[in-house]
Design an enzyme around this catalytic site. Sequence first.
Site: not given
Length: 466
Positions: A171-172
Amino acid sequence: MNQNIQNYRLTADQLDQELSQQNPLLLFDLRPKDQFENAHVKGSVHAVCDVQAKQTIMPKIPQNVKIVLISEPEEVTRETAQMMRTFGLDAYYLEDGFYSWKGKTEKGQTGKTVAAEHLESILDQVFLLDVRNEDEFSEYQIPGSVNIPLDELFDEKTLEKIPKDKTVVTICPHGNRAMVASFALTRAGIDSQTLVGGLAGWNQILKPITASYKPKVIQVQKIGKGCLSHIVESDGEAIIIDPLYPFEKYIDIAKEYGFKITKVFDTHQHADHVSAARDLAKKVNAELYLSKYEGYDYDAKFVEDNSVIRFGKSKLKVIHTPGHTPGSLSYVIDEKYVFTGDILFVESIGRPDLRDEAEEFTEQLYNTLHEKLLPLSDDTLVFPTHHGDNVEATNGAFWTTIKEAKKLPWLDISRQEFIKRVVAITRPRPMNYRKIIAVNKGELELMHSEIPDLEIGPNRCAVDAS
Ligand SMILES: [Fe+2]
């Protein structure tokens, strides 16, 4: 060609050899996305080399990792490789670009991805790996996620922290860093999936839950932000309270149930998310209702304390409930439900949104709670516009009753004590709140595609929600 450039040029044969020897390298394809998805070198990642990538991704890649850039024409990658070398990176480019490549190719997106909607349904089965920096992570994260910044993923010792028995989801903010992270994990033999659209995409999921019947209440939750909106239906006529983007969801739900959306309301001028009230009302040709006590640069039906609006067989009564914003309204429907906006939550109370005049607004908040909301009948169901991270849902929906609300610690203290404690709260305001308010007032126009980025971050509407 000077000697320097020769040194970081790789022919298709040399690249093929590197790949067949399974030498660890990062393969970045800089061509337009549609070309990449049509065919790309097996194992390569689509990358955009913009200012953001230069700031957020490049400094995270260790200098001992070999990078090969692919593009068409090769000039783009040659210059980029040159630039990356100025950052100290071990960057190369594919001579004569993608079309010189005769080895294995594949189609579609790189690696495995997971759509935000699907992730929501498998949250408890996956290891959520957030690869942003610590400061970004501490601001806001998907509950249950673990933070390992991208640069640390190239360190074998760090990789031991990642469980082997669960699917890893990287996730980013938008999916770019997460894509590189998945690549780093693949090099280490760890299977992972990238969250499509990153946190910005996660923040836009709307999930409907039926919360009550007669009149029917469907709570539409923006799960990434803890924002709540409501559809109330009476005799086939539906009203929407505090709609969120993407507003098409309400139209889909109404279609599915055979409701006609006739009226759209906002409880107040929101600071943490962009209101979809104006756009939704326009799209379905419904009436738009807003607080008479707030300034808007567009036209609507402005309502005030004691205004009554009928829909289907139901009656909505407006109560002016200042304290969060001076113009906040609550809506009582059929003396059965109250929609409290950001004044009264399941677990807490709203925060005065104007810090400069915190004391005055805290007094108003106290009066609103004790003189306008708590006197409603004990069995009134309370539907707020937000919920905190640790609040339990009832069959999937977030609501409380006036009877339960009376037991909240904030409501069980003297006026003096209440004011002292609320004024002392110094929690930060929602991210981007000035711009969001300007959009909601109608002072600033925004493209719909800009909304996810603007809304990234927690709601921070309650006095003590996390
Ligand atoms: Fe608010």
